[in-house]
Each structure stands twice: as C-alpha cells, then as structure tokens.
Write a protein that holds these residues in place. Structure first.
Motif, PDB file in Angstrom:
ATOM      1  N   ASN A  90     -14.098  19.019   4.263  1.00  0.00           N
ATOM      2  CA  ASN A  90     -12.809  18.928   4.898  1.00  0.00           C
ATOM      3  C   ASN A  90     -11.796  18.629   3.781  1.00  0.00           C
ATOM      4  OD1 ASN A  90     -13.296  16.150   4.892  1.00  0.00           O
ATOM      5  ND2 ASN A  90     -11.985  15.719   6.715  1.00  0.00           N
ATOM      6  N   SER A  91     -10.571  19.067   3.708  1.00  0.00           N
ATOM      7  CA  SER A  91      -9.547  18.626   2.772  1.00  0.00           C
ATOM      8  C   SER A  91      -9.210  17.017   2.971  1.00  0.00           C
ATOM      9  CB  SER A  91      -8.277  19.476   3.107  1.00  0.00           C
ATOM     10  OG  SER A  91      -8.595  20.817   3.017  1.00  0.00           O
ATOM     11  N   GLY A  92      -8.692  16.582   1.952  1.00  0.00           N
ATOM     12  CA  GLY A  92      -8.393  15.091   2.066  1.00  0.00           C
ATOM     13  C   GLY A  92      -8.046  14.545   0.300  1.00  0.00           C
ATOM     14  N   LYS A  93      -7.494  13.472   0.491  1.00  0.00           N
ATOM     15  CA  LYS A  93      -7.122  12.760  -0.724  1.00  0.00           C
ATOM     16  C   LYS A  93      -7.815  11.688  -1.207  1.00  0.00           C
ATOM     17  CE  LYS A  93      -2.323  14.095  -0.441  1.00  0.00           C
ATOM     18  NZ  LYS A  93      -0.738  13.377  -0.256  1.00  0.00           N
ATOM     19  N   LEU A 149     -21.598  11.506   3.338  1.00  0.00           N
ATOM     20  CA  LEU A 149     -20.731  10.567   2.849  1.00  0.00           C
ATOM     21  C   LEU A 149     -19.579  10.768   3.774  1.00  0.00           C
ATOM     22  CD1 LEU A 149     -19.623   8.332   1.223  1.00  0.00           C
ATOM     23  CD2 LEU A 149     -18.929  10.033  -0.377  1.00  0.00           C
ATOM     24  N   SER A 150     -19.215   9.628   4.433  1.00  0.00           N
ATOM     25  CA  SER A 150     -17.979   9.632   5.349  1.00  0.00           C
ATOM     26  C   SER A 150     -17.142   8.521   4.964  1.00  0.00           C
ATOM     27  CB  SER A 150     -18.486   9.493   6.845  1.00  0.00           C
ATOM     28  OG  SER A 150     -17.342   9.271   7.642  1.00  0.00           O
ATOM     29  N   ILE A 151     -15.814   8.827   4.516  1.00  0.00           N
ATOM     30  CA  ILE A 151     -15.049   7.797   4.252  1.00  0.00           C
ATOM     31  C   ILE A 151     -13.807   7.873   5.106  1.00  0.00           C
ATOM     32  CG2 ILE A 151     -14.010   6.617   2.521  1.00  0.00           C
ATOM     33  CD1 ILE A 151     -15.527   8.208   0.338  1.00  0.00           C
ATOM     34  N   ALA A 152     -13.497   6.789   5.737  1.00  0.00           N
ATOM     35  CA  ALA A 152     -12.262   6.863   6.633  1.00  0.00           C
ATOM     36  C   ALA A 152     -11.155   6.591   5.971  1.00  0.00           C
ATOM     37  CB  ALA A 152     -12.341   5.666   7.605  1.00  0.00           C
ATOM     38  N   PRO A 153      -9.840   6.752   6.368  1.00  0.00           N
ATOM     39  CA  PRO A 153      -8.770   6.589   5.615  1.00  0.00           C
ATOM     40  C   PRO A 153      -8.588   5.093   5.105  1.00  0.00           C
ATOM     41  CG  PRO A 153      -8.073   8.160   7.232  1.00  0.00           C
ATOM     42  CD  PRO A 153      -9.445   7.709   7.592  1.00  0.00           C
ATOM     43  N   GLU A 210     -12.263   6.126  -2.978  1.00  0.00           N
ATOM     44  CA  GLU A 210     -11.361   5.449  -2.059  1.00  0.00           C
ATOM     45  C   GLU A 210     -10.713   6.749  -1.360  1.00  0.00           C
ATOM     46  OE1 GLU A 210      -7.900   2.159  -1.466  1.00  0.00           O
ATOM     47  OE2 GLU A 210      -8.739   2.811  -3.650  1.00  0.00           O
ATOM     48  N   ASN A 211     -10.738   6.894  -0.008  1.00  0.00           N
ATOM     49  CA  ASN A 211      -9.911   7.567   0.878  1.00  0.00           C
ATOM     50  C   ASN A 211      -8.344   7.290   0.967  1.00  0.00           C
ATOM     51  OD1 ASN A 211      -8.700   9.493   2.678  1.00  0.00           O
ATOM     52  ND2 ASN A 211     -10.445   9.231   3.878  1.00  0.00           N
ATOM     53  N   ILE A 212      -7.478   8.014   0.061  1.00  0.00           N
ATOM     54  CA  ILE A 212      -6.062   7.595  -0.221  1.00  0.00           C
ATOM     55  C   ILE A 212      -5.258   8.531   0.658  1.00  0.00           C
ATOM     56  CG2 ILE A 212      -6.196   6.361  -2.017  1.00  0.00           C
ATOM     57  CD1 ILE A 212      -5.072   8.805  -3.349  1.00  0.00           C
ATOM     58  N   GLY A 213      -5.802   9.356   1.589  1.00  0.00           N
ATOM     59  CA  GLY A 213      -5.336  10.292   2.579  1.00  0.00           C
ATOM     60  C   GLY A 213      -5.424   9.540   4.181  1.00  0.00           C
ATOM     61  N   THR A 214      -5.110  10.832   4.845  1.00  0.00           N
ATOM     62  CA  THR A 214      -5.043  10.276   6.290  1.00  0.00           C
ATOM     63  C   THR A 214      -5.947  10.912   7.213  1.00  0.00           C
ATOM     64  OG1 THR A 214      -3.357  12.240   6.693  1.00  0.00           O
ATOM     65  CG2 THR A 214      -2.439  10.092   6.242  1.00  0.00           C
ATOM     66  N   THR A 215      -6.923  11.512   6.693  1.00  0.00           N
ATOM     67  CA  THR A 215      -8.005  11.997   7.434  1.00  0.00           C
ATOM     68  C   THR A 215      -9.271  11.670   6.969  1.00  0.00           C
ATOM     69  OG1 THR A 215      -8.148  14.111   6.124  1.00  0.00           O
ATOM     70  CG2 THR A 215      -6.894  14.180   7.967  1.00  0.00           C
ATOM     71  N   ASP A 216     -10.415  11.541   7.458  1.00  0.00           N
ATOM     72  CA  ASP A 216     -11.914  11.134   6.981  1.00  0.00           C
ATOM     73  C   ASP A 216     -12.061  12.192   5.985  1.00  0.00           C
ATOM     74  OD1 ASP A 216     -11.910   9.201   9.031  1.00  0.00           O
ATOM     75  OD2 ASP A 216     -13.588  10.156  10.042  1.00  0.00           O
TER      76      ASP A 216
END
Length: 147
Positions: free
Chosen positions: A66-69, A43-47, A105-111
């Motif tokens: 990886n880390s992310g929000k 699963l890959s979700i872009a910002p 939903e990706n609410i961060g700045t990295t994938d």
C-alpha cells in the motif's frame, strides 16, 4: 555531527535501538515461509511506530502492499524520508562481507505493509533468526488454499 558517532544527532531512544538491533537478522515482523532457497517476511508498521533495526546481508527484494510515508534510519547516520506507492518493488544485493543496517519508521497515517523475500543462496551466510518470529499456525486451524 560527531565523526566518531555518525548517529549522534539521532534521538537517544533511536540510538539505543540501533545498538540493540544492529546485528538482528529479523528483516520483517513475521517470517511467514522459509525453504532451503528463500525466506519470506511480512512487515507491518502502524502509524507512528518503527520496525526494529536489522541487518541485511542477503540478496533480497521488497514490495509495498500500500502507499504510505516512511523514515529510514541508516547505520551511517542518514535519515531519509520517502513516500511508498502500492506495488513499489526494490531489489538489493550485497557482495561478500557487505551489509546494510537500518530501521523504518511510519511517519504517515496508514499502516505500512511490505513483503520481503531473501535469497538464502547469496554470497553471505544468512543470519540466524529466533523461532519467536516464525509464523505459527494454531493446531487444528483449517487452512484452505485458493483454487
């Protein structure tokens, strides 16, 4: 919030996506491997993007690469914001007839990058998935295994 629709407070577009995907067995972007015992998904979700709503019925686990929000939208109307860290892993199991429907939903700045492994010998029958989500390796591709 409406008692008859626990998702009434969601944006209209998200409500529409829920209706379209709530029975989907596609728990990742690409089904990279499937045996008689497991399905392995990437699963890959872009910002700023969201994976589609999907239904989990099988025992499974996921691992963050990886880390992310992220913001999770759940069938019961909850919206939950979380911070994932590299290597974070979560195991979930469902009893007979149990399930979970959600979108991320990706609410961060990295994938956001995850691997999900579903166990096909779970108490519930696996949901079908279309061939379009299965990894296709181009004919003639020179794939070499690391030694």
């Amino acid at each position: 919030m409406s008692d008859s629709n626990p998702r009434a407070h969601w944006p209209v577009e998200v409500q529409r996506e829920y209706e379209e995907g709530r029975n989907s067995g596609c728990v990742g972007s690409v089904l990279v491997s499937e045996t008689d015992r497991v399905r392995v998904w990437h699963l890959s979700i872009a910002p700023g993007k969201r994976c589609g709503f999907h239904r989990h019925v099988l025992t499974y686990f996921w691992t963050a690469h990886n880390s992310g929000k992220a913001r999770g939208y759940f069938e019961d109307g909850r919206i939950v914001d979380v911070e994932h860290c590299k290597g974070e892993t979560k195991h979930l199991a469902f009893g007979a007839g149990e399930y979970m429907v959600h979108a991320v939903e990706n609410i961060g700045t990295t994938d956001l990058l995850f691997t999900t492994v579903e166990f096909l010998d779970s108490v519930n029958k696996p949901l079908s998935v279309p061939d379009s989500v299965r990894l296709t390796i181009p004919q003639g591709a020179d794939i070499k295994m690391a030694s």
